[in-house]
Write an enzyme that holds these catalytic residues in place. Structure first.
Site, PDB file in Angstrom:
ATOM      1  N   LEU A  55      53.267   1.784  10.785  1.00 21.96           N
ATOM      2  CA  LEU A  55      52.892   0.392  10.554  1.00 21.96           C
ATOM      3  C   LEU A  55      52.667  -0.216  11.936  1.00 21.96           C
ATOM      4  CD1 LEU A  55      55.462  -0.945   7.888  1.00 21.96           C
ATOM      5  CD2 LEU A  55      53.061  -0.353   7.507  1.00 21.96           C
ATOM      6  N   ASP A  56      51.671  -1.092  12.058  1.00 22.08           N
ATOM      7  CA  ASP A  56      51.460  -1.772  13.341  1.00 22.08           C
ATOM      8  C   ASP A  56      52.717  -2.538  13.739  1.00 22.08           C
ATOM      9  OD1 ASP A  56      48.857  -0.861  13.202  1.00 22.08           O
ATOM     10  OD2 ASP A  56      48.050  -2.762  12.464  1.00 22.08           O
ATOM     11  N   ARG A  57      52.889  -2.718  15.021  1.00 24.85           N
ATOM     12  CA  ARG A  57      54.093  -3.405  15.523  1.00 24.85           C
ATOM     13  C   ARG A  57      54.290  -4.763  14.854  1.00 24.85           C
ATOM     14  NH1 ARG A  57      54.106  -5.010  21.701  1.00 24.85           N
ATOM     15  NH2 ARG A  57      52.718  -6.616  20.882  1.00 24.85           N
TER      16      ARG A  57
END
Length: 218
Positions: A55-57
Protein backbone atom coordinates in the site's frame (compact mmCIF):
# COMPACT_ATOMS: atom_id res chain seq x y z
CA UNK A 1 1.43 -1.54 16.09
CA UNK A 2 -1.22 -2.42 18.63
CA UNK A 3 -3.50 -5.45 18.56
CA UNK A 4 -6.47 -3.23 17.72
CA UNK A 5 -4.90 -2.78 14.26
CA UNK A 6 -5.31 -6.50 13.55
CA UNK A 7 -8.38 -7.15 11.38
CA UNK A 8 -7.84 -10.87 10.73
CA UNK A 9 -5.52 -13.53 12.13
CA UNK A 10 -5.10 -17.28 11.82
CA UNK A 11 -2.21 -19.70 11.50
CA UNK A 12 -1.06 -18.52 8.07
CA UNK A 13 -2.34 -14.97 7.59
CA UNK A 14 -2.62 -11.62 9.26
CA UNK A 15 -4.45 -8.54 7.96
CA UNK A 16 -3.63 -5.23 9.61
CA UNK A 17 -5.20 -1.80 9.28
CA UNK A 18 -2.08 0.07 8.14
CA UNK A 19 -2.02 3.70 9.29
CA UNK A 20 -1.48 6.44 6.71
CA UNK A 21 2.08 7.73 6.74
CA UNK A 22 3.68 4.33 7.45
CA UNK A 23 5.70 2.95 4.49
CA UNK A 24 5.54 -0.79 3.82
CA UNK A 25 9.13 -0.80 2.53
CA UNK A 26 11.98 0.71 4.56
CA UNK A 27 12.71 4.24 3.22
CA UNK A 28 16.23 5.13 2.11
CA UNK A 29 16.55 7.61 4.97
CA UNK A 30 15.98 4.78 7.45
CA UNK A 31 12.85 6.34 8.98
CA UNK A 32 10.15 4.17 10.55
CA UNK A 33 8.39 1.62 8.35
CA UNK A 34 6.32 -1.52 8.71
CA UNK A 35 9.51 -3.45 9.51
CA UNK A 36 9.78 -1.62 12.83
CA UNK A 37 6.43 -3.12 13.87
CA UNK A 38 6.87 -6.71 12.67
CA UNK A 39 8.24 -7.97 15.97
CA UNK A 40 5.01 -6.94 17.71
CA UNK A 41 2.99 -8.83 15.06
CA UNK A 42 4.51 -12.31 15.64
CA UNK A 43 1.71 -13.40 18.01
CA UNK A 44 3.58 -16.43 19.31
CA UNK A 45 5.34 -17.35 16.06
CA UNK A 46 9.15 -17.22 15.91
CA UNK A 47 9.41 -15.59 12.48
CA UNK A 48 8.21 -12.14 11.53
CA UNK A 49 5.20 -11.97 9.22
CA UNK A 50 5.89 -10.67 5.70
CA UNK A 51 3.85 -8.22 3.61
CA UNK A 52 2.33 -9.98 0.58
CA UNK A 53 1.47 -6.79 -1.35
CA UNK A 54 2.01 -3.04 -1.01
CA UNK A 55 0.00 0.00 0.00
CA UNK A 56 1.33 3.50 -0.69
CA UNK A 57 2.75 5.24 2.36
CA UNK A 58 -0.13 7.73 2.48
CA UNK A 59 -2.83 5.07 1.93
CA UNK A 60 -4.35 3.44 5.00
CA UNK A 61 -6.23 0.18 5.40
CA UNK A 62 -6.12 -3.57 4.75
CA UNK A 63 -2.63 -5.00 4.34
CA UNK A 64 -2.14 -8.78 4.10
CA UNK A 65 0.86 -10.36 5.80
CA UNK A 66 1.81 -14.04 5.59
CA UNK A 67 2.97 -15.98 8.62
CA UNK A 68 5.01 -18.64 6.78
CA UNK A 69 6.79 -18.89 3.40
CA UNK A 70 4.41 -21.48 1.88
CA UNK A 71 1.38 -19.31 2.61
CA UNK A 72 3.28 -16.29 1.27
CA UNK A 73 3.82 -17.98 -2.10
CA UNK A 74 0.15 -19.03 -2.33
CA UNK A 75 -1.13 -15.56 -1.47
CA UNK A 76 1.21 -13.91 -3.98
CA UNK A 77 -0.09 -16.26 -6.68
CA UNK A 78 -3.68 -15.32 -5.79
CA UNK A 79 -2.79 -11.64 -6.26
CA UNK A 80 -0.99 -12.34 -9.55
CA UNK A 81 -3.96 -14.32 -10.88
CA UNK A 82 -6.37 -11.51 -10.03
CA UNK A 83 -8.32 -13.64 -7.55
CA UNK A 84 -8.05 -11.18 -4.65
CA UNK A 85 -10.97 -8.77 -4.18
CA UNK A 86 -9.84 -5.29 -3.11
CA UNK A 87 -12.17 -2.44 -2.20
CA UNK A 88 -10.93 1.12 -1.74
CA UNK A 89 -12.77 4.25 -0.66
CA UNK A 90 -11.58 7.70 -1.72
CA UNK A 91 -12.79 11.27 -1.58
CA UNK A 92 -12.28 12.97 -4.95
CA UNK A 93 -11.75 16.68 -5.61
CA UNK A 94 -14.90 16.97 -7.71
CA UNK A 95 -17.97 14.97 -8.70
CA UNK A 96 -17.86 12.39 -11.53
CA UNK A 97 -20.23 12.93 -14.45
CA UNK A 98 -21.57 9.39 -14.15
CA UNK A 99 -22.63 7.20 -11.23
CA UNK A 100 -20.33 4.27 -12.05
CA UNK A 101 -17.96 2.92 -14.64
CA UNK A 102 -14.72 1.11 -15.38
CA UNK A 103 -11.33 2.64 -16.14
CA UNK A 104 -8.96 0.66 -18.37
CA UNK A 105 -5.61 2.31 -18.88
CA UNK A 106 -2.04 1.27 -19.68
CA UNK A 107 0.33 2.76 -17.11
CA UNK A 108 4.03 3.57 -17.26
CA UNK A 109 6.59 5.23 -15.02
CA UNK A 110 8.31 8.52 -15.81
CA UNK A 111 11.00 10.28 -13.84
CA UNK A 112 12.35 13.83 -13.84
CA UNK A 113 15.06 15.35 -11.71
CA UNK A 114 12.71 18.14 -10.58
CA UNK A 115 9.60 16.15 -9.64
CA UNK A 116 10.94 12.63 -9.05
CA UNK A 117 8.98 9.69 -10.44
CA UNK A 118 5.29 9.37 -11.13
CA UNK A 119 2.92 7.03 -12.99
CA UNK A 120 1.29 8.24 -16.23
CA UNK A 121 -0.96 6.89 -18.95
CA UNK A 122 1.33 5.12 -21.42
CA UNK A 123 0.09 3.11 -24.43
CA UNK A 124 3.20 0.92 -24.11
CA UNK A 125 2.79 0.45 -20.35
CA UNK A 126 1.16 -2.25 -18.23
CA UNK A 127 -2.58 -2.82 -18.48
CA UNK A 128 -4.67 -1.75 -15.48
CA UNK A 129 -8.38 -1.90 -14.74
CA UNK A 130 -10.58 -0.47 -11.98
CA UNK A 131 -14.35 -0.52 -11.51
CA UNK A 132 -15.78 2.44 -9.60
CA UNK A 133 -19.09 3.72 -8.29
CA UNK A 134 -20.25 6.95 -6.70
CA UNK A 135 -21.39 6.58 -3.07
CA UNK A 136 -22.06 10.15 -1.86
CA UNK A 137 -21.43 13.81 -2.72
CA UNK A 138 -20.96 16.90 -0.58
CA UNK A 139 -19.49 20.39 -1.02
CA UNK A 140 -18.29 19.68 -4.54
CA UNK A 141 -16.49 16.49 -3.56
CA UNK A 142 -17.41 12.82 -3.96
CA UNK A 143 -16.96 9.63 -1.97
CA UNK A 144 -16.18 6.90 -4.49
CA UNK A 145 -15.66 3.14 -4.17
CA UNK A 146 -12.91 1.64 -6.34
CA UNK A 147 -12.48 -2.08 -7.04
CA UNK A 148 -9.23 -2.67 -8.92
CA UNK A 149 -8.74 -5.96 -10.76
CA UNK A 150 -5.03 -5.28 -11.30
CA UNK A 151 -2.47 -4.07 -8.76
CA UNK A 152 -0.31 -1.45 -10.46
CA UNK A 153 1.65 1.15 -8.50
CA UNK A 154 -0.50 4.25 -7.81
CA UNK A 155 -3.27 2.67 -9.93
CA UNK A 156 -6.28 4.16 -8.17
CA UNK A 157 -4.63 7.55 -7.75
CA UNK A 158 -3.86 7.80 -11.49
CA UNK A 159 -7.23 6.34 -12.52
CA UNK A 160 -8.93 9.02 -10.42
CA UNK A 161 -6.72 11.93 -11.57
CA UNK A 162 -6.38 10.96 -15.25
CA UNK A 163 -9.25 8.54 -15.90
CA UNK A 164 -11.93 10.56 -14.10
CA UNK A 165 -10.10 13.90 -14.17
CA UNK A 166 -10.64 14.15 -10.41
CA UNK A 167 -7.63 13.52 -8.16
CA UNK A 168 -7.91 12.01 -4.69
CA UNK A 169 -8.19 14.82 -2.12
CA UNK A 170 -4.81 15.33 -0.46
CA UNK A 171 -2.83 13.38 -3.06
CA UNK A 172 0.70 14.89 -2.88
CA UNK A 173 1.68 13.73 -6.40
CA UNK A 174 -1.46 13.82 -8.58
CA UNK A 175 -3.58 16.30 -6.64
CA UNK A 176 -3.18 19.39 -4.50
CA UNK A 177 -1.58 17.65 -1.51
CA UNK A 178 -3.91 19.44 0.91
CA UNK A 179 -3.21 19.34 4.62
CA UNK A 180 -4.82 16.51 6.54
CA UNK A 181 -3.51 13.67 4.40
CA UNK A 182 -4.63 11.75 1.35
CA UNK A 183 -8.22 10.49 1.50
CA UNK A 184 -7.60 7.02 0.07
CA UNK A 185 -8.28 3.94 2.19
CA UNK A 186 -8.11 0.18 1.52
CA UNK A 187 -11.46 -0.63 3.10
CA UNK A 188 -11.87 -4.31 2.23
CA UNK A 189 -9.83 -7.36 1.25
CA UNK A 190 -10.96 -10.91 0.38
CA UNK A 191 -8.39 -13.59 -0.43
CA UNK A 192 -9.65 -17.02 -1.60
CA UNK A 193 -7.84 -20.08 -0.23
CA UNK A 194 -9.29 -23.03 -2.14
CA UNK A 195 -11.03 -25.44 0.22
CA UNK A 196 -10.25 -23.24 3.23
CA UNK A 197 -12.42 -20.31 4.24
CA UNK A 198 -11.27 -17.11 2.51
CA UNK A 199 -9.44 -14.36 4.33
CA UNK A 200 -11.96 -11.54 4.77
CA UNK A 201 -11.08 -8.18 6.34
CA UNK A 202 -12.78 -4.78 6.61
CA UNK A 203 -11.03 -1.61 7.79
CA UNK A 204 -13.25 1.27 8.99
CA UNK A 205 -12.68 4.73 7.52
CA UNK A 206 -10.10 6.57 9.66
CA UNK A 207 -10.55 9.90 11.42
CA UNK A 208 -8.98 11.94 8.63
CA UNK A 209 -12.11 11.25 6.54
CA UNK A 210 -14.13 13.43 8.93
CA UNK A 211 -17.89 13.06 8.44
CA UNK A 212 -17.72 11.11 5.17
CA UNK A 213 -18.34 7.70 6.80
CA UNK A 214 -21.78 8.85 7.94
CA UNK A 215 -22.72 9.54 4.30
CA UNK A 216 -21.57 6.19 2.95
CA UNK A 217 -24.22 3.51 2.44
CA UNK A 218 -23.73 0.52 4.71
Amino acid sequence: MHGDRVLFIDGEALVIDKPAGLPVDTPRDGSLSLENHLDSLKFGFQRWPAAVHRLDRDTSGCLLLSRNPKAHARFQQAFERGEVEKRYLAVLAGIPAEAEGRIDMALGKVSTREEGWRIVEDPNGKASSTAWRLLATRDGQALVEFRPTTGRTHQIRVHAATGLGLPVVGDPVYGGGEAGGMLLHAAGLTVPRGAKDPIVAEAPLPERFGDWPSLAPA
